[in-house]
Design a protein around this motif. Structure first.
Motif, short mmCIF file in Angstrom:
data_model
loop_
_atom_site.label_atom_id
_atom_site.label_comp_id
_atom_site.label_asym_id
_atom_site.label_seq_id
_atom_site.Cartn_x
_atom_site.Cartn_y
_atom_site.Cartn_z
N GLN A 73 0.83 -1.21 0.00
CA GLN A 73 0.00 0.00 0.00
C GLN A 73 0.86 1.26 0.00
N ALA A 74 1.93 1.22 0.78
CA ALA A 74 2.78 2.41 0.93
C ALA A 74 3.56 2.73 -0.34
N THR A 75 3.86 1.70 -1.12
CA THR A 75 4.70 1.90 -2.31
C THR A 75 3.91 1.65 -3.60
N ASN A 76 2.61 1.81 -3.50
CA ASN A 76 1.76 1.51 -4.64
C ASN A 76 2.12 2.30 -5.89
N ASP A 77 2.54 3.56 -5.69
CA ASP A 77 2.82 4.41 -6.85
C ASP A 77 4.30 4.52 -7.19
N HIS A 78 5.16 3.89 -6.41
CA HIS A 78 6.59 3.90 -6.75
C HIS A 78 7.27 2.68 -6.15
N ARG A 79 7.86 1.88 -7.02
CA ARG A 79 8.52 0.66 -6.59
C ARG A 79 9.90 0.95 -6.03
N LEU A 80 10.28 0.18 -5.00
CA LEU A 80 11.62 0.27 -4.42
C LEU A 80 12.21 -1.13 -4.37
N PRO A 81 13.53 -1.27 -4.56
CA PRO A 81 14.15 -2.59 -4.46
C PRO A 81 13.83 -3.24 -3.12
N THR A 82 13.36 -4.48 -3.16
CA THR A 82 12.84 -5.13 -1.95
C THR A 82 13.31 -6.57 -1.82
N VAL A 83 13.63 -6.93 -0.58
CA VAL A 83 13.94 -8.31 -0.20
C VAL A 83 12.92 -8.74 0.83
N VAL A 84 12.39 -9.95 0.70
CA VAL A 84 11.43 -10.48 1.67
C VAL A 84 12.07 -11.63 2.43
N LEU A 85 12.00 -11.58 3.76
CA LEU A 85 12.41 -12.72 4.58
C LEU A 85 11.14 -13.48 4.95
N LEU A 86 10.98 -14.67 4.38
CA LEU A 86 9.78 -15.47 4.64
C LEU A 86 9.82 -16.06 6.04
N THR A 87 8.69 -16.06 6.72
CA THR A 87 8.58 -16.65 8.04
C THR A 87 7.83 -17.98 7.97
N GLY A 88 7.91 -18.73 9.06
CA GLY A 88 7.17 -19.98 9.12
C GLY A 88 5.68 -19.74 9.04
N THR A 89 5.20 -18.65 9.60
CA THR A 89 3.78 -18.32 9.55
C THR A 89 3.33 -18.07 8.12
N ASP A 90 4.15 -17.36 7.35
CA ASP A 90 3.83 -17.12 5.94
C ASP A 90 3.62 -18.44 5.20
N ILE A 91 4.58 -19.35 5.38
CA ILE A 91 4.58 -20.59 4.61
C ILE A 91 3.54 -21.57 5.11
N ASN A 92 3.47 -21.76 6.42
CA ASN A 92 2.63 -22.81 6.99
C ASN A 92 1.17 -22.41 7.17
N HIS A 93 0.91 -21.11 7.25
CA HIS A 93 -0.47 -20.65 7.46
C HIS A 93 -0.93 -19.69 6.37
N GLY A 94 -0.11 -18.69 6.09
CA GLY A 94 -0.52 -17.63 5.17
C GLY A 94 -0.87 -18.12 3.78
N LEU A 95 -0.08 -19.04 3.25
CA LEU A 95 -0.33 -19.52 1.89
C LEU A 95 -1.58 -20.39 1.80
N GLU A 96 -2.05 -20.87 2.96
CA GLU A 96 -3.28 -21.67 2.99
C GLU A 96 -4.51 -20.80 3.25
N ASP A 97 -4.30 -19.54 3.59
CA ASP A 97 -5.38 -18.62 3.89
C ASP A 97 -5.68 -17.79 2.64
N PRO A 98 -6.88 -17.92 2.08
CA PRO A 98 -7.20 -17.20 0.83
C PRO A 98 -6.96 -15.69 0.94
N GLN A 99 -7.24 -15.11 2.10
CA GLN A 99 -7.08 -13.67 2.27
C GLN A 99 -5.60 -13.29 2.26
N GLN A 100 -4.77 -14.08 2.93
CA GLN A 100 -3.35 -13.76 3.00
C GLN A 100 -2.60 -14.17 1.74
N ARG A 101 -3.04 -15.24 1.12
CA ARG A 101 -2.30 -15.81 -0.01
C ARG A 101 -2.06 -14.79 -1.12
#
Length: 337
Positions: A73-101
């Motif tokens: 949301q914050a960078t919607n109008d301008h992209r910045l170089p980004t790195v994501v550190l995935l967490t266990g919650t992202d992988i084990n829960h978030g990807l199974e949740d339609p809203q978070q996925r």
């Protein structure tokens, strides 16, 4: 290089904050400018102002959903170089949740690099979600031991002669603290000279209340609240066993610390824990309640604990983690430009 670390808004002894502070310190030691900014799921004006004022060359998102959603949301109008550190919650829960996925997928697709610190989870993600793993890299984990004095047993009136099992975890359902308490009932029927202590912040109110109510009937168990990050090392050194009953984990800082210190670990056999705990070397891994009780009773024996105590101070060197992270960030800036 100006580096922004975005972390979810939560207690500062949480795993995300511990990791963010370690990253900041490590990168600063390598001559980088680094700030850490916390945000809720809806970014506030102050968060946007800080981004604009600092003008980062690259951003690290700790948590693909909880940091990724406000960042998109914050960078919607301008992209910045980004790195994501995935967490266990992202992988084990978030990807199974339609809203978070949808948010997680968008965050990962837009990021120049995606980092993960657990090689087992990296392999699972690559196998199960190949489209999300195109830019996936493994970052070697590090842990920085705290130096603050903390006399755990004296401070909380825990009997010095009792075998102390310590469970460092926030009070929320995924950490399995209530279930751990119930499994330990059987251990106590065999030996009463044992204590089970829990330390960590209250995260889920309803779950925490059930847990605290269950404690009242168990004089051998204590909730001692949150321990400052810098004091965790000395607190752990007074424990005989460190316990983890999580249902899912990415890579628990508490287990990295216990493995570094050589404190025997008793942990639920899940990918997040297998990456740290080598069964019969630095701890024991259980899958069933029966195994948990059996291993707990074994660990009441001091000789058995000594067999599983192998301090490994070089295994999770934070300077190696920082150097590898800086290399990835430099690659990200090159890709982004």
């Amino acid at each position: 290089m100006r580096i922004l670390i975005v972390v979810p808004e939560q207690d500062r002894i949480s795993g995300n904050w511990v990791t963010a502070m370690r990253f900041q310190q490590g990168l600063r030691s390598l001559g980088q400018q680094v700030i850490v900014e916390a945000t809720g799921l809806q970014p506030e004006p102050r968060f946007l102002e800080r981004i604009q004022t600092f003008a980062p060359d690259v951003t690290i998102l700790l948590h693909a959903y909880r940091s990724g959603k406000p960042w998109l949301q914050a960078t919607n109008d301008h992209r910045l170089p980004t790195v994501v550190l995935l967490t266990g919650t992202d992988i084990n829960h978030g990807l199974e949740d339609p809203q978070q996925r949808n948010v997680i997928c968008t965050t990962l697709h837009q990021a120049e690099l995606v980092l993960i610190q657990n090689p087992l989870l990296a392999r699972d993600l690559s196998s199960n979600h190949p489209k999300l793993s195109v830019n996936l890299k493994e970052l070697p984990p590090g842990i920085k031991l705290g130096t603050e004095e903390y006399h755990l047993r004296d401070r909380h009136q825990l009997a010095k002669e009792a075998t102390l099992f310590l469970c460092p975890a926030g009070l929320r359902s995924v950490k399995g603290t209530l279930e751990l308490l119930e499994m330990f009932d059987q251990v106590v029927t065999h030996n009463s000279d044992v204590l089970l202590a829990f330390c960590g912040p209250i995260i889920e109110e309803e779950y925490s209340q059930r847990f605290l109510s269950a404690l009242e009937a168990r004089p051998w168990a204590r909730y001692i609240g949150a321990i400052p990050t810098q004091a965790m090392t000395n607190a752990m050194l007074e424990a005989d066993v460190v316990v983890n009953n999580s249902q899912t984990e990415g890579l628990a800082n508490s287990l990295l610390e216990a493995a570094t210190l050589g404190i025997p670990i008793l942990a639920h056999k899940i990918p997040g824990n297998i990456a740290v705990v080598q069964h019969e070397t630095n701890g024991l891994l259980y899958t069933t309640q029966e195994e948990f009780v059996d291993y707990s009773l074994q660990l009441l024996n001091n000789k058995r604990r000594q067999e599983l105590s192998f301090p490994d101070p070089e295994r999770y060197d934070p300077s190696k983690e920082a150097s590898a992270l800086l290399t990835f960030l430099q690659q990200t800036v090159s890709i982004g430009n």
